[in-house]
Structures are given as C-alpha cells and as structure tokens.
Motif scaffolding. Structure first.
Motif, PDB file in Angstrom:
ATOM      1  N   UNK A 154       0.854  -1.193   0.000  1.00 22.61           N
ATOM      2  CA  UNK A 154       0.000   0.000   0.000  1.00 22.61           C
ATOM      3  C   UNK A 154       0.882   1.231   0.000  1.00 22.61           C
ATOM      4  N   UNK A 155       0.995   1.877  -1.175  1.00 19.27           N
ATOM      5  CA  UNK A 155       1.926   2.987  -1.330  1.00 19.27           C
ATOM      6  C   UNK A 155       1.267   4.321  -1.076  1.00 19.27           C
ATOM      7  N   UNK A 156      -0.032   4.353  -0.915  1.00 22.98           N
ATOM      8  CA  UNK A 156      -0.711   5.633  -0.737  1.00 22.98           C
ATOM      9  C   UNK A 156      -1.542   5.611   0.537  1.00 22.98           C
ATOM     10  N   UNK A 157      -1.755   6.792   1.110  1.00 17.89           N
ATOM     11  CA  UNK A 157      -2.503   6.893   2.364  1.00 17.89           C
ATOM     12  C   UNK A 157      -3.987   6.663   2.144  1.00 17.89           C
ATOM     13  N   UNK A 158      -4.482   7.017   0.974  1.00 14.87           N
ATOM     14  CA  UNK A 158      -5.888   6.851   0.653  1.00 14.87           C
ATOM     15  C   UNK A 158      -6.012   5.711  -0.349  1.00 14.87           C
ATOM     16  N   UNK A 159      -6.968   4.805  -0.117  1.00 13.23           N
ATOM     17  CA  UNK A 159      -7.115   3.644  -0.983  1.00 13.23           C
ATOM     18  C   UNK A 159      -7.589   4.055  -2.371  1.00 13.23           C
ATOM     19  N   UNK A 160      -6.868   3.701  -3.434  1.00 14.63           N
ATOM     20  CA  UNK A 160      -7.329   3.990  -4.792  1.00 14.63           C
ATOM     21  C   UNK A 160      -8.620   3.239  -5.110  1.00 14.63           C
TER      22      UNK A 160
ATOM     23  N   UNK B  11      -9.341   1.128  -7.410  1.00 14.46           N
ATOM     24  CA  UNK B  11      -9.145  -0.289  -7.733  1.00 14.46           C
ATOM     25  C   UNK B  11      -8.525  -1.081  -6.590  1.00 14.46           C
ATOM     26  N   UNK B  12      -8.389  -0.462  -5.429  1.00 12.35           N
ATOM     27  CA  UNK B  12      -7.890  -1.170  -4.261  1.00 12.35           C
ATOM     28  C   UNK B  12      -6.401  -0.989  -4.059  1.00 12.35           C
ATOM     29  N   UNK B  13      -5.853  -1.744  -3.124  1.00 13.93           N
ATOM     30  CA  UNK B  13      -4.430  -1.665  -2.830  1.00 13.93           C
ATOM     31  C   UNK B  13      -3.623  -2.282  -3.965  1.00 13.93           C
ATOM     32  N   UNK B  14      -2.385  -1.879  -4.134  1.00 14.39           N
ATOM     33  CA  UNK B  14      -1.550  -2.473  -5.186  1.00 14.39           C
ATOM     34  C   UNK B  14      -1.414  -3.982  -4.982  1.00 14.39           C
ATOM     35  N   UNK B  15      -1.614  -4.773  -6.018  1.00 20.94           N
ATOM     36  CA  UNK B  15      -1.533  -6.230  -5.861  1.00 20.94           C
ATOM     37  C   UNK B  15      -0.095  -6.729  -5.909  1.00 20.94           C
ATOM     38  N   UNK B  16       0.096  -7.929  -5.477  1.00 17.34           N
ATOM     39  CA  UNK B  16       1.351  -8.642  -5.690  1.00 17.34           C
ATOM     40  C   UNK B  16       1.140  -9.626  -6.839  1.00 17.34           C
ATOM     41  N   UNK B  17       2.241 -10.217  -7.287  1.00 21.22           N
ATOM     42  CA  UNK B  17       2.132 -11.212  -8.356  1.00 21.22           C
ATOM     43  C   UNK B  17       1.269 -12.393  -7.909  1.00 21.22           C
ATOM     44  N   UNK B  18       1.299 -12.711  -6.623  1.00 21.01           N
ATOM     45  CA  UNK B  18       0.546 -13.862  -6.118  1.00 21.01           C
ATOM     46  C   UNK B  18      -0.946 -13.583  -6.009  1.00 21.01           C
ATOM     47  N   UNK B  19      -1.332 -12.322  -5.828  1.00 19.10           N
ATOM     48  CA  UNK B  19      -2.744 -12.008  -5.600  1.00 19.10           C
ATOM     49  C   UNK B  19      -3.441 -11.441  -6.828  1.00 19.10           C
ATOM     50  N   UNK B  20      -2.700 -11.123  -7.887  1.00 21.85           N
ATOM     51  CA  UNK B  20      -3.276 -10.397  -9.017  1.00 21.85           C
ATOM     52  C   UNK B  20      -4.441 -11.141  -9.672  1.00 21.85           C
ATOM     53  N   UNK B  21      -4.301 -12.454  -9.876  1.00 20.26           N
ATOM     54  CA  UNK B  21      -5.319 -13.200 -10.619  1.00 20.26           C
ATOM     55  C   UNK B  21      -6.701 -13.121  -9.987  1.00 20.26           C
ATOM     56  N   UNK B  22      -6.769 -12.942  -8.678  1.00 19.73           N
ATOM     57  CA  UNK B  22      -8.063 -12.874  -8.007  1.00 19.73           C
ATOM     58  C   UNK B  22      -8.593 -11.473  -7.811  1.00 19.73           C
ATOM     59  N   UNK B  23      -7.933 -10.483  -8.368  1.00 18.75           N
ATOM     60  CA  UNK B  23      -8.291  -9.095  -8.114  1.00 18.75           C
ATOM     61  C   UNK B  23      -9.223  -8.546  -9.199  1.00 18.75           C
ATOM     62  N   UNK B  24     -10.411  -9.118  -9.312  1.00 23.97           N
ATOM     63  CA  UNK B  24     -11.429  -8.607 -10.226  1.00 23.97           C
ATOM     64  C   UNK B  24     -12.191  -7.472  -9.547  1.00 23.97           C
ATOM     65  N   UNK B  25     -12.522  -6.447 -10.298  1.00 18.64           N
ATOM     66  CA  UNK B  25     -13.258  -5.296  -9.770  1.00 18.64           C
ATOM     67  C   UNK B  25     -14.754  -5.540  -9.979  1.00 18.64           C
ATOM     68  N   UNK B  26     -15.424  -5.996  -8.946  1.00 19.73           N
ATOM     69  CA  UNK B  26     -16.846  -6.320  -9.036  1.00 19.73           C
ATOM     70  C   UNK B  26     -17.699  -5.256  -8.355  1.00 19.73           C
TER      71      UNK B  26
ATOM     72  N   UNK C 142      -9.144   9.942  -5.151  1.00 23.11           N
ATOM     73  CA  UNK C 142     -10.569  10.256  -5.244  1.00 23.11           C
ATOM     74  C   UNK C 142     -11.221   9.391  -6.311  1.00 23.11           C
ATOM     75  N   UNK C 143     -12.160   8.519  -5.928  1.00 18.63           N
ATOM     76  CA  UNK C 143     -12.884   7.746  -6.938  1.00 18.63           C
ATOM     77  C   UNK C 143     -13.615   8.624  -7.944  1.00 18.63           C
ATOM     78  N   UNK C 144     -14.115   9.784  -7.496  1.00 16.58           N
ATOM     79  CA  UNK C 144     -14.814  10.682  -8.421  1.00 16.58           C
ATOM     80  C   UNK C 144     -13.867  11.182  -9.501  1.00 16.58           C
ATOM     81  N   UNK C 145     -12.635  11.518  -9.125  1.00 18.80           N
ATOM     82  CA  UNK C 145     -11.658  11.980 -10.120  1.00 18.80           C
ATOM     83  C   UNK C 145     -11.213  10.815 -10.996  1.00 18.80           C
ATOM     84  N   UNK C 146     -11.090   9.636 -10.403  1.00 16.60           N
ATOM     85  CA  UNK C 146     -10.770   8.442 -11.196  1.00 16.60           C
ATOM     86  C   UNK C 146     -11.785   8.248 -12.315  1.00 16.60           C
ATOM     87  N   UNK C 147     -13.067   8.352 -11.965  1.00 13.78           N
ATOM     88  CA  UNK C 147     -14.095   8.152 -12.976  1.00 13.78           C
ATOM     89  C   UNK C 147     -14.197   9.339 -13.935  1.00 13.78           C
ATOM     90  N   UNK C 148     -13.878  10.525 -13.451  1.00 13.29           N
ATOM     91  CA  UNK C 148     -13.823  11.672 -14.366  1.00 13.29           C
ATOM     92  C   UNK C 148     -12.777  11.433 -15.443  1.00 13.29           C
TER      93      UNK C 148
END
Length: 259
Positions: free
Chosen positions: A4-10, A12-27, A140-146
């Motif tokens: 987790x490189x940022x104080x506020x959660x992006x 799409x969530x926290x940065x994944x590792x190679x081991x966790x990436x496959x299960x990181x679907x955005x539902x 900011x999720x609002x800025x992300x979607x903007x």
C-alpha cells in the motif's frame, strides 16, 4: 501481503502482488449495473433500426470496455503506470472505435467537427496524463471516474466523427486522424524520455514487478507512442484504401458493408 503505497485507498484497491493479481477482479456493483444498463439501452434503442453488424460491433466494443475496467488490469494499474496506460489504450484505441462504428452515421455535423473532436480527445489525454491530475485519480474515486469517462467519451466521439464521416469529409477526417496520432505519439515520447519519475503513486510499487519507477514510466510512454501510432496509421490507410477500391457509401462502415 499487498503493498500500500498511498494513504488513501485507490478506486481499484491496494496495489496487488504477483501472487494475488489473478483474483483481483473489480466487481463494483455500481459499475456492473452501469455496464449492463447501458448495453440494455443500446439494444433496446437499435432493436428495430440497428443492423446485426452494428450490434456485434457494439457488443464487442462494450465487452472490451467492461473487461478493461473489471479485470485484474484495474488492480495492476494501481501498481504500474504501464498497466494504467495499457488500460487507456484498450479503452480509447480498441473499445471506443468499435462502439463508435456501431452508432448511426446520419447525425448532423457542425463545421470543423473533425478538428473539434480531435482537440477534445487531445485535451483529455494531456490533462489526465499530466502528473498532477493523474496523481489525483489515486485519492478520489470521483476523479478516477472523471478521467475514464472523459477520456473514453472524447475518444468515442473522435472515432465516430472520423470513422463514420461521409465521403465529402474524408479529407478532414484523415487530417484529424493524423493530428491525433501525432499528438498521442508526442505525449508518449515526452513520457518515455523524461529523465525522472513523474507520478508519485508509482514511486514504490513497480519494484514488486521487477521494474524501477522510471522503467515503468518508459514502458507506459512506449505503449502510448509505438502501438498507438500503428493503430492511427491503420485508421488513416484503411478508409482511403476502401474508398479507392470501390464506389463509397457513407463513411467507413458503408464501405465495409460491401467488402
């Protein structure tokens, strides 16, 4: 454990590792409802007047849009600038033109629409890939979607304008496509040749994937520069070749309909 490189959660969530990436679907339920709802509205709108070819183009383009947003690429884009640029290239250079080709061609156009569409797309690209606005999408999720809505929307408007242009506006469409390809290549080159990392969200996370921050940034710039240039080159050559090959109908889709 995820980095987790940022104080506020992006978004799409926290940065994944190679081991966790496959299960990181955005539902995200709101995203899924929006994707399904827009698709349903399109098919209801075109149920009587739309062609089967246009329905397939929309389905393919909208499915590509959805996959770019809900697949693990969303999570990977938190870690790697190259992944975020790859996501944007899929959305703007693959999904958006497919959706644009599924829309009606016989809408009223304004003088200079091709260049206005190119300008709008260029502004969206340069603004959202500038360090300040880009960084804000991670807090900011609002800025992300903007970012995503304006970038995808201006891309779809641009591609609809140039790919669905009537024959008498082919010259302006080609000119707008050339200008757009050049400005995207320039932006990619600026990012690629920057001497220092530009984006603070990616100052730590690329190391998990074997990149330095600068290498990750160079990868993103190169994706924008090189593959993007080939796509725009194809968008210039294909309509001209089809027009020269046979008597044209209305724009690129009309010519494809006879091919």
């Amino acid at each position: 454990m995820d980095i987790n490189a940022t104080a506020v959660m992006p978004y799409c969530g926290s940065p994944p590792t190679a081991a966790t990436l496959a299960g990181r679907w955005n539902l995200d339920p709101m995203l899924l409802v929006a994707l399904v709802g827009i698709a349903a509205l399109y098919f209801l709108w075109t149920a009587r007047a739309g062609s089967r070819r246009e329905a397939w183009l929309f389905g393919l383009g909208w499915a590509t849009t959805g996959l770019a947003l809900i697949s693990p690429l969303c999570a990977l884009s938190v870690s790697l600038f190259g992944a975020r640029v790859g996501q944007h290239m899929i959305l703007t250079l693959v999904a958006a033109p497919l959706v644009a080709l599924s829309l009606p061609a016989n809408c009223r156009r304004v003088p200079g629409q091709e260049l206005w569409a190119a300008l709008a797309f260029a502004i969206a690209l340069w603004v959202w890939h500038s360090p300040g606005p880009y960084d804000e999408t991670f807090v900011s999720p609002a800025i992300y979607w903007a970012m995503h809505i304006t970038t995808w929307g201006t891309a779809a408007f641009f591609w609809w304008t140039v790919l669905r242009a009537p024959r008498d506006r082919l010259g302006m469409s080609v000119a707008a496509t050339v200008v757009t390809g050049l400005q995207m290549a320039l932006l990619g080159a600026v990012i690629t040749w920057a001497r220092a990392p530009l984006y603070w969200p990616h100052l730590v996370t690329p190391f998990e994937w074997g990149f330095t921050p600068l290498q990750d940034q160079q990868l993103g710039g190169t994706l924008m520069w090189v593959p993007g240039s080939f796509i725009f080159l194809a968008a210039i050559i294909l309509p001209l070749a089809l027009v020269l090959r046979r008597e044209p109908h209305s724009g690129l889709v009309g010519a494809l309909g006879e091919a």
